[in-house]
Every structure is written in C-alpha cells, then in structure tokens.
Design a protein around this motif. Structure first.
Motif, PDB file in Angstrom:
ATOM      1  N   ASN A   1     -19.332  19.154  13.789  1.00  0.00           N
ATOM      2  CA  ASN A   1     -19.499  20.234  14.753  1.00  0.00           C
ATOM      3  C   ASN A   1     -20.943  20.698  14.813  1.00  0.00           C
ATOM      4  OD1 ASN A   1     -19.555  23.486  15.087  1.00  0.00           O
ATOM      5  ND2 ASN A   1     -18.114  22.515  16.507  1.00  0.00           N
ATOM      6  N   ILE A   2     -21.568  20.869  13.646  1.00  0.00           N
ATOM      7  CA  ILE A   2     -22.971  21.285  13.616  1.00  0.00           C
ATOM      8  C   ILE A   2     -23.845  20.259  14.326  1.00  0.00           C
ATOM      9  CG2 ILE A   2     -24.968  21.604  12.093  1.00  0.00           C
ATOM     10  CD1 ILE A   2     -23.036  22.922  10.099  1.00  0.00           C
ATOM     11  N   MET A   3     -23.585  18.970  14.078  1.00  0.00           N
ATOM     12  CA  MET A   3     -24.361  17.922  14.733  1.00  0.00           C
ATOM     13  C   MET A   3     -24.178  17.979  16.248  1.00  0.00           C
ATOM     14  SD  MET A   3     -23.892  14.719  16.313  1.00  0.00           S
ATOM     15  CE  MET A   3     -22.336  14.144  15.659  1.00  0.00           C
TER      16      MET A   3
ATOM     17  N   THR B   1     -26.440  18.938  21.471  1.00  0.00           N
ATOM     18  CA  THR B   1     -26.286  19.404  22.854  1.00  0.00           C
ATOM     19  C   THR B   1     -27.269  20.529  23.172  1.00  0.00           C
ATOM     20  OG1 THR B   1     -24.437  20.838  22.150  1.00  0.00           O
ATOM     21  CG2 THR B   1     -23.876  18.697  23.133  1.00  0.00           C
ATOM     22  N   THR B   2     -27.533  21.387  22.192  1.00  0.00           N
ATOM     23  CA  THR B   2     -28.514  22.455  22.411  1.00  0.00           C
ATOM     24  C   THR B   2     -29.890  21.875  22.673  1.00  0.00           C
ATOM     25  OG1 THR B   2     -27.282  24.009  21.015  1.00  0.00           O
ATOM     26  CG2 THR B   2     -29.623  24.476  21.367  1.00  0.00           C
ATOM     27  N   MET B   3     -30.287  20.910  21.859  1.00  0.00           N
ATOM     28  CA  MET B   3     -31.601  20.291  22.023  1.00  0.00           C
ATOM     29  C   MET B   3     -31.730  19.583  23.372  1.00  0.00           C
ATOM     30  SD  MET B   3     -33.357  17.520  19.532  1.00  0.00           S
ATOM     31  CE  MET B   3     -35.019  16.961  19.769  1.00  0.00           C
TER      32      MET B   3
ATOM     33  N   PRO C   1     -11.268   9.285   5.069  1.00  0.00           N
ATOM     34  CA  PRO C   1     -12.004   8.878   6.266  1.00  0.00           C
ATOM     35  C   PRO C   1     -12.598  10.081   7.000  1.00  0.00           C
ATOM     36  CG  PRO C   1      -9.665   8.950   6.766  1.00  0.00           C
ATOM     37  CD  PRO C   1      -9.804   9.256   5.290  1.00  0.00           C
ATOM     38  N   PHE C   2     -13.628   9.808   7.800  1.00  0.00           N
ATOM     39  CA  PHE C   2     -14.174  10.842   8.665  1.00  0.00           C
ATOM     40  C   PHE C   2     -13.178  11.118   9.792  1.00  0.00           C
ATOM     41  CE2 PHE C   2     -18.425   9.305   7.074  1.00  0.00           C
ATOM     42  CZ  PHE C   2     -18.700  10.457   6.364  1.00  0.00           C
ATOM     43  N   PRO C   3     -13.298  12.264  10.440  1.00  0.00           N
ATOM     44  CA  PRO C   3     -12.324  12.618  11.484  1.00  0.00           C
ATOM     45  C   PRO C   3     -12.335  11.636  12.644  1.00  0.00           C
ATOM     46  CG  PRO C   3     -14.220  14.087  11.558  1.00  0.00           C
ATOM     47  CD  PRO C   3     -14.358  13.271  10.301  1.00  0.00           C
ATOM     48  N   PHE C   4     -11.143  11.415  13.206  1.00  0.00           N
ATOM     49  CA  PHE C   4     -11.022  10.472  14.318  1.00  0.00           C
ATOM     50  C   PHE C   4     -10.512  11.140  15.596  1.00  0.00           C
ATOM     51  CE2 PHE C   4      -8.538   7.420  16.835  1.00  0.00           C
ATOM     52  CZ  PHE C   4      -9.526   6.483  17.101  1.00  0.00           C
ATOM     53  N   GLU C   5      -9.534  12.017  15.468  1.00  0.00           N
ATOM     54  CA  GLU C   5      -8.994  12.703  16.651  1.00  0.00           C
ATOM     55  C   GLU C   5     -10.016  13.705  17.178  1.00  0.00           C
ATOM     56  OE1 GLU C   5      -6.313  11.657  17.971  1.00  0.00           O
ATOM     57  OE2 GLU C   5      -5.660  10.379  16.326  1.00  0.00           O
ATOM     58  N   VAL C   6      -9.966  13.948  18.491  1.00  0.00           N
ATOM     59  CA  VAL C   6     -10.970  14.794  19.137  1.00  0.00           C
ATOM     60  C   VAL C   6     -11.087  16.155  18.461  1.00  0.00           C
ATOM     61  CG1 VAL C   6     -11.616  15.966  21.277  1.00  0.00           C
ATOM     62  CG2 VAL C   6     -10.688  13.655  21.362  1.00  0.00           C
ATOM     63  N   GLU C   7      -9.957  16.838  18.305  1.00  0.00           N
ATOM     64  CA  GLU C   7      -9.997  18.182  17.728  1.00  0.00           C
ATOM     65  C   GLU C   7     -10.533  18.168  16.302  1.00  0.00           C
ATOM     66  OE1 GLU C   7      -9.516  21.073  19.336  1.00  0.00           O
ATOM     67  OE2 GLU C   7      -9.392  19.788  21.108  1.00  0.00           O
ATOM     68  N   GLU C   8     -10.221  17.122  15.557  1.00  0.00           N
ATOM     69  CA  GLU C   8     -10.728  17.021  14.183  1.00  0.00           C
ATOM     70  C   GLU C   8     -12.240  16.844  14.168  1.00  0.00           C
ATOM     71  OE1 GLU C   8      -8.569  13.686  12.736  1.00  0.00           O
ATOM     72  OE2 GLU C   8      -6.834  14.877  12.105  1.00  0.00           O
ATOM     73  N   ILE C   9     -12.754  16.048  15.112  1.00  0.00           N
ATOM     74  CA  ILE C   9     -14.201  15.822  15.179  1.00  0.00           C
ATOM     75  C   ILE C   9     -14.933  17.110  15.540  1.00  0.00           C
ATOM     76  CG2 ILE C   9     -16.059  14.630  16.417  1.00  0.00           C
ATOM     77  CD1 ILE C   9     -14.115  12.254  16.766  1.00  0.00           C
ATOM     78  N   VAL C  10     -14.501  17.758  16.619  1.00  0.00           N
ATOM     79  CA  VAL C  10     -15.238  18.936  17.108  1.00  0.00           C
ATOM     80  C   VAL C  10     -15.078  20.146  16.195  1.00  0.00           C
ATOM     81  CG1 VAL C  10     -15.200  18.157  19.502  1.00  0.00           C
ATOM     82  CG2 VAL C  10     -13.382  19.659  18.663  1.00  0.00           C
TER      83      VAL C  10
END
Length: 198
Positions: free
Chosen positions: A120-122, A127-129, A105-114
């Motif tokens: 993270n790149i997304m 946010t930069t844009m 599965p894709f990450p679910f917990e906050v730290e795993e996502i960021v």
C-alpha cells in the motif's frame, strides 16, 4: 584501517552511455526507455525515474519489492514526475521477502495487495509521485493480478501498472518460468510503444 569505498555516479554513467549511443546511432530521443531486474530495477526506480525522467519516456521493472530504500528515495523527492511505470512482482519472491523481513506468499488478491502495509505504501507513494489518482482498473486471471492507475491529477497522459504473478520466485518473467506464462520483454515493449516524450 578499513579500505575506503569510492562510490560511482551511475546516473552520470547512464548519461555518458546515452550520449555515446546518440552519437553513434539514429536514436529517436522521444522513445528512450529504461528497464531493469532486481538491483537493476531498484536503480531504475530510485535513480533514473527520479533524476532522468526528462530523458526516458517510460520505465519498467521486475523483481523489485516495496523496499524501504524505494520508499525513502521516492518519499524524499518533492518533484512530480510526468512518466509511466510498469512493475512486475512474484508472490514467491524469497529474496525480496528476506530483504524486507516479510513472510511469503506476498498478497495476490486485489484487496490484499492494496491493503498490505508495504505494498500500500509503495502504491500510494508511486501514484503520488506520478500525479495519479489512487483509483485503478483490474485485469486478472488465476495466475496474475494487474492494477492500472491512469487517472492523472494534472491532465497528463501517464500510467502506473503493478502486476503480481502467482507463485513466481525472484526471476525475470520469460514466458516459461511463471504460471501465468508472462514474458516481460513482450509486455514491457508493448507498454513502451504506448509512450513517448512530447
């Protein structure tokens, strides 16, 4: 000889549709929004958000992963966008996993996502844009994690919401097809109603 493929200008087509709607109906031009699912979500983020942010007040998508195409489109534009974006995604989205060459599965917990390389790149590029700081607030329950970025670096009133839904495959969240019972139409409409063009 291979047949020649003529690519259509979908952004131009969108502008023509909007012109027709404005000529036919009493449209509030400060409250025009764009939303899409899957390939439609990619079009919303990679084309409409970049090229028509002067028209649409906010954008919302579901079923679009942090693809390389999205990264290229956002990364290559030097423009900053004063707009708001809401993205929903499922941890069991096999279509995006196959497309990106990632495991589920894709990450679910906050730290795993960021900290996930692709997500993270997304998050950083988006946010930069949107001229938003990378700081965020978190709302979560056992079946979803929601990150809200709303600290503008330029004094704007925009936000970026990223919501990961546990166990959801490549579907548009309708309240019945995900463990969190989230209905994207309701949540996106509430999001849209918070935003309008100046």
């Amino acid at each position: 000889t291979e047949p020649t493929v003529e690519f259509k200008d979908d952004v131009h087509f969108t502008k023509v549709i909007l012109d027709q709607l404005n000529a036919t109906f009493n449209v509030d031009e400060k409250r025009i929004f764009a939303t899409g699912f899957s390939n439609g979500a990619s079009f919303v983020v990679s084309r409409l958000l970049v090229q028509m942010n002067d028209v649409f007040a906010a954008f919302a998508t579901a079923g679009m992963g942090p693809s390389s195409t999205e990264g290229i489109d956002i990364g290559e534009t030097t423009d900053r966008v004063n707009a708001s974006l809401y993205k929903m995604f499922g941890t069991r989205d096999a279509m995006n996993a196959e497309f990106m060459g990632l495991s589920l599965p894709f990450p679910f917990e906050v730290e795993e996502i960021v900290n996930h390389p692709n997500f993270n790149i997304m998050l950083v590029r988006t946010t930069t844009m949107l001229d938003l700081d990378m700081s965020y607030t978190v709302q979560s329950d056992p079946n979803f994690t929601k990150l809200t970025f709303n600290q503008s670096l330029v004094g704007a009133d925009n936000e970026f919401i990223f919501q990961m839904i546990r166990g959801m495959p490549h579907v548009y969240p309708d309240g019945n097809n995900n463990l969190a019972r989230l209905d994207a139409t309701v949540l996106f409409w509430e999001f849209f109603m918070r935003h309008s063009k100046p």
